[in-house]
Scaffold this active site. Structure first.
Site, PDB file in Angstrom:
ATOM      1  N   GLN A 100      -5.876  -4.273 -13.071  1.00 16.36           N
ATOM      2  CA  GLN A 100      -6.483  -2.928 -12.858  1.00 16.36           C
ATOM      3  C   GLN A 100      -6.080  -1.844 -14.117  1.00 16.36           C
ATOM      4  O   GLN A 100      -4.591  -1.543 -14.141  1.00 16.36           O
ATOM      5  CB  GLN A 100      -6.158  -2.475 -11.503  1.00 16.36           C
ATOM      6  CG  GLN A 100      -6.994  -1.202 -11.200  1.00 16.36           C
ATOM      7  CD  GLN A 100      -6.482  -0.586  -9.787  1.00 16.36           C
ATOM      8  OE1 GLN A 100      -5.379  -0.688  -9.494  1.00 16.36           O
ATOM      9  NE2 GLN A 100      -7.612  -0.431  -9.090  1.00 16.36           N
ATOM     10  N   TYR A 168      -5.837   9.062  -8.821  1.00 12.36           N
ATOM     11  CA  TYR A 168      -5.494   9.105  -9.979  1.00 12.36           C
ATOM     12  C   TYR A 168      -6.348   9.692 -10.962  1.00 12.36           C
ATOM     13  O   TYR A 168      -7.332  10.321 -10.605  1.00 12.36           O
ATOM     14  CB  TYR A 168      -5.219   7.696 -10.424  1.00 12.36           C
ATOM     15  CG  TYR A 168      -4.147   6.829  -9.598  1.00 12.36           C
ATOM     16  CD1 TYR A 168      -2.869   7.335  -9.685  1.00 12.36           C
ATOM     17  CD2 TYR A 168      -4.690   6.215  -8.528  1.00 12.36           C
ATOM     18  CE1 TYR A 168      -1.803   6.746  -8.847  1.00 12.36           C
ATOM     19  CE2 TYR A 168      -3.417   5.631  -7.596  1.00 12.36           C
ATOM     20  CZ  TYR A 168      -2.223   6.180  -7.749  1.00 12.36           C
ATOM     21  OH  TYR A 168      -1.124   5.481  -7.061  1.00 12.36           O
ATOM     22  N   ARG A 314      -3.433  -5.475   1.842  1.00  4.81           N
ATOM     23  CA  ARG A 314      -2.285  -5.775   2.712  1.00  4.81           C
ATOM     24  C   ARG A 314      -2.145  -7.436   3.398  1.00  4.81           C
ATOM     25  O   ARG A 314      -1.288  -7.963   3.433  1.00  4.81           O
ATOM     26  CB  ARG A 314      -2.219  -4.715   3.666  1.00  4.81           C
ATOM     27  CG  ARG A 314      -1.681  -3.422   3.010  1.00  4.81           C
ATOM     28  CD  ARG A 314      -2.086  -2.322   4.075  1.00  4.81           C
ATOM     29  NE  ARG A 314      -3.313  -2.026   4.524  1.00  4.81           N
ATOM     30  CZ  ARG A 314      -3.903  -1.153   5.247  1.00  4.81           C
ATOM     31  NH1 ARG A 314      -3.049  -0.374   5.844  1.00  4.81           N
ATOM     32  NH2 ARG A 314      -5.132  -0.986   5.447  1.00  4.81           N
ATOM     33  N   CYS A 336      -2.121  -9.580   9.391  1.00  6.16           N
ATOM     34  CA  CYS A 336      -1.933  -8.393   9.062  1.00  6.16           C
ATOM     35  C   CYS A 336      -2.048  -7.542  10.246  1.00  6.16           C
ATOM     36  O   CYS A 336      -3.443  -7.335  10.596  1.00  6.16           O
ATOM     37  CB  CYS A 336      -2.288  -7.945   7.832  1.00  6.16           C
ATOM     38  SG  CYS A 336      -1.871  -6.360   7.453  1.00  6.16           S
ATOM     39  N   CYS A 339       0.777  -2.699   9.818  1.00 12.91           N
ATOM     40  CA  CYS A 339       1.866  -1.758   9.972  1.00 12.91           C
ATOM     41  C   CYS A 339       2.579  -0.763   8.969  1.00 12.91           C
ATOM     42  O   CYS A 339       3.332   0.130   9.013  1.00 12.91           O
ATOM     43  CB  CYS A 339       3.106  -2.651  10.682  1.00 12.91           C
ATOM     44  SG  CYS A 339       3.679  -3.413   9.100  1.00 12.91           S
ATOM     45  N   CYS A 342       5.008  -2.796   4.298  1.00  5.90           N
ATOM     46  CA  CYS A 342       4.906  -3.218   2.963  1.00  5.90           C
ATOM     47  C   CYS A 342       4.865  -1.785   1.994  1.00  5.90           C
ATOM     48  O   CYS A 342       5.423  -1.925   0.973  1.00  5.90           O
ATOM     49  CB  CYS A 342       3.748  -3.932   2.942  1.00  5.90           C
ATOM     50  SG  CYS A 342       2.094  -3.166   3.001  1.00  5.90           S
TER      51      CYS A 342
HETATM   52  C1  LIG Z   1       1.736  -1.170  -1.092  1.00  6.48           C
HETATM   53  C2  LIG Z   1       0.260  -0.896  -1.507  1.00  6.48           C
HETATM   54  C3  LIG Z   1       0.016  -0.560  -3.062  1.00  6.48           C
HETATM   55  C4  LIG Z   1      -1.256  -0.536  -3.290  1.00  6.48           C
HETATM   56  N1  LIG Z   1      -1.569  -0.233  -4.785  1.00  6.48           N
HETATM   57  C5  LIG Z   1      -2.861  -0.168  -5.309  1.00  6.48           C
HETATM   58  C6  LIG Z   1      -3.275   0.002  -6.728  1.00  6.48           C
HETATM   59  O1  LIG Z   1      -2.351  -0.370  -7.335  1.00  6.48           O
HETATM   60  N2  LIG Z   1      -4.524  -0.127  -6.873  1.00  6.48           N
HETATM   61  C7  LIG Z   1      -5.586   0.248  -6.068  1.00  6.48           C
HETATM   62  O2  LIG Z   1      -6.596   0.263  -6.334  1.00  6.48           O
HETATM   63  N3  LIG Z   1      -5.134   0.307  -4.626  1.00  6.48           N
HETATM   64  C8  LIG Z   1      -3.829  -0.087  -4.233  1.00  6.48           C
HETATM   65  N4  LIG Z   1      -3.833  -0.002  -2.938  1.00  6.48           N
HETATM   66  C9  LIG Z   1      -4.889   0.064  -2.051  1.00  6.48           C
HETATM   67  C10 LIG Z   1      -5.496  -1.443  -1.555  1.00  6.48           C
HETATM   68  O3  LIG Z   1      -5.683  -1.998  -2.775  1.00  6.48           O
HETATM   69  C11 LIG Z   1      -6.463  -1.296  -0.718  1.00  6.48           C
HETATM   70  O4  LIG Z   1      -7.669  -0.510  -1.026  1.00  6.48           O
HETATM   71  C12 LIG Z   1      -6.024  -0.626   0.705  1.00  6.48           C
HETATM   72  O5  LIG Z   1      -4.783  -1.052   1.154  1.00  6.48           O
HETATM   73  C13 LIG Z   1      -7.042  -1.016   2.013  1.00  6.48           C
HETATM   74  O6  LIG Z   1      -7.125  -2.531   1.779  1.00  6.48           O
HETATM   75  P1  LIG Z   1      -6.484  -3.309   2.937  1.00  6.48           P
HETATM   76  O7  LIG Z   1      -6.843  -3.006   4.268  1.00  6.48           O
HETATM   77  O8  LIG Z   1      -7.144  -4.722   2.723  1.00  6.48           O
HETATM   78  O9  LIG Z   1      -5.106  -3.476   2.807  1.00  6.48           O
HETATM   79  C14 LIG Z   1      -2.631  -0.342  -2.357  1.00  6.48           C
HETATM   80  C15 LIG Z   1      -1.974  -0.547  -1.020  1.00  6.48           C
HETATM   81  C16 LIG Z   1      -0.913  -0.878  -0.587  1.00  6.48           C
HETATM   82  C17 LIG Z   1      -0.481  -1.042   0.893  1.00  6.48           C
END
Ligand SMILES: Cc1cc2nc3c(=O)[nH]c(=O)nc-3n(C[C@H](O)[C@H](O)[C@H](O)COP(=O)(O)O)c2cc1C
Length: 361
Positions: A100, A168, A314, A336, A339, A342
């Site tokens: 990315q 960003y 996550r 998951c 919480c 992470c």
């Molecule tokens: C610790 C952490 C770091 C993340 N870093 C990024 C990132 O570098 N780039 C990005 O597009 N999204 C980032 N996200 C967002 C995730 O890609 C995702 O969009 C978000 O967690 C929702 O998806 P999930 O419910 O499957 O976790 C991050 C999320 C978490 C929890």
């Protein structure tokens, strides 16, 4: 066989199933953004666990676009060797990998780099006031995305994903809250279009380019969903190979992107955005991210055609082999609990699942 395990292509690259590891900043890179052994270990487990593709955490394309310390870099040629190690180890498990590409803009760690943006306004999440970029600085950043993509290709990665969300730089350009310019960059889809063109010119027509698109801002007065869907249509017309549907600028009030997923009703919270984007982009491959936990719901979304892929972030941190488990017949929601532990402390200690650890006092 479930549609979730049918192959599907992005560009000319065939994914073996519909599960993508969505980007998560790892905070595991060396002092200058180098790939380190913990990064190799983290991603090998996910590749081995059955995902079709890993979207690596955001990597900075320009030295002044570094969002936080220990962020992976792709801004210099000397970083290619480490990225190649990462590509090789992931490819051992028939898993594809995209990096990315990002520039932090004004969502950057205080004291690390200068907060910059399209206009001199405070960031809706962090409050940091941006310095307005000049047009020549913007062109330099656009160009740095193209050069970073060339490095990705040289490292043997399978594609790149432009970070177009989450407050960003690209999403600051897209938002009426943070882009108040009256010059050529006041056209709010322009920055993403130029970044896409710069990358395409650098890597050629056969290298997949996707975008994680912030379709709507959380903040009041921010990017509305109809406009986000129009940006998707513009990028589709320009030739982008895939869109991962996500959110735009988060706010503190909306939980800075944090959303608890305690029941099925709270899952797939960006599905309305995918429903707005789909009619505007024809058959373009879409992936949906955001709170996906129940395989049956994922299957319904893909069967209905709202998305072709499901992106999970996550859940893969605590259960890197979740795809193998689903394939073996475990159709309960993934384990998951959202919480968010992470996220706490990962900047200092690196990304890992902390759900069984005591919360920080
Ligand atoms: C610790 C952490 C770091 C993340 N870093 C990024 C990132 O570098 N780039 C990005 O597009 N999204 C980032 N996200 C967002 C995730 O890609 C995702 O969009 C978000 O967690 C929702 O998806 P999930 O419910 O499957 O976790 C991050 C999320 C978490 C929890």
């Amino acid at each position: 066989m479930s549609i979730l395990f049918e192959p599907k292509a992005i560009g000319n690259l065939v994914f073996k199933n519909r599960f993508i590891k969505s980007s998560t900043a790892e905070s595991m890179a060396g002092p200058n953004g180098e790939v380190t052994p913990p990064l190799l270990e983290f991603y090998e487990a996910i590749a081995r666990g059955g995902a079709a593709c890993i979207f690596l955490g955001h990597a900075f394309v320009h030295p002044l676009g570094r969002a936080h310390s220990k962020m992976t870099g792709i801004h210099e040629d000397r970083l290619i060797a480490g990225l190649k190690d990462l590509a090789d180890i992931i490819h051992c498990h028939e898993c594809s990998v995209f990096v990315q590409l990002n520039h932090g803009g004004s969502r950057v760690q205080e004291g690390l780099v200068e907060a910059v943006g399209p206009s001199a306004v405070p960031h809706p999440l962090t409050g940091a006031r941006a310095r307005e970029l000049s047009s020549s600085e913007i062109w330099e950043i656009v160009d740095s995305f193209g050069r970073a993509a060339t490095r990705a290709r040289e490292a043997g990665l399978d594609g790149v994903l432009i970070h177009g969300g989450h407050g960003y730089l690209a999403s600051l350009f897209a938002s009426p809250l943070t882009n108040r310019r009256s010059d050529e960059w006041g056209d709010r889809s322009r920055f993403l279009e130029e970044v896409y063109r710069s990358i395409r010119a650098a890597v050629g027509s056969d290298f997949p380019i996707g975008v994680k698109l912030g379709v709507k801002d959380d903040a009041e007065g921010g990017l509305p969903v109809e406009e986000g869907a129009s940006v998707a249509a513009i990028l589709a017309k320009a030739g982008i190979d895939a869109i991962e549907v996500s959110g735009g600028i988060p706010t503190k009030e909306a939980g800075a992107g944090r959303r608890d997923i305690l029941s099925r009703g709270q899952e797939a919270y960006f599905l309305p955005y995918a429903k707005a984007v789909r009619p505007r982009v024809g058959q373009l491959p879409l992936s949906l991210v955001g709170g996906l936990r129940s395989p049956r719901l994922m299957e319904e979304i893909v069967t209905a055609g709202w998305a072709d892929f499901v992106s999970l972030a996550r859940p893969f941190i605590c259960e890197p082999d979740l795809v193998t488990k689903i394939q073996a017949g475990r159709w309960d929601p993934v384990s998951c609990t959202s919480c968010e532990r992470c996220r706490s402390g990962f900047a200092q200690e690196g990304l890992r699942c902390r759900r069984d650890e005591e919360p920080p006092t």
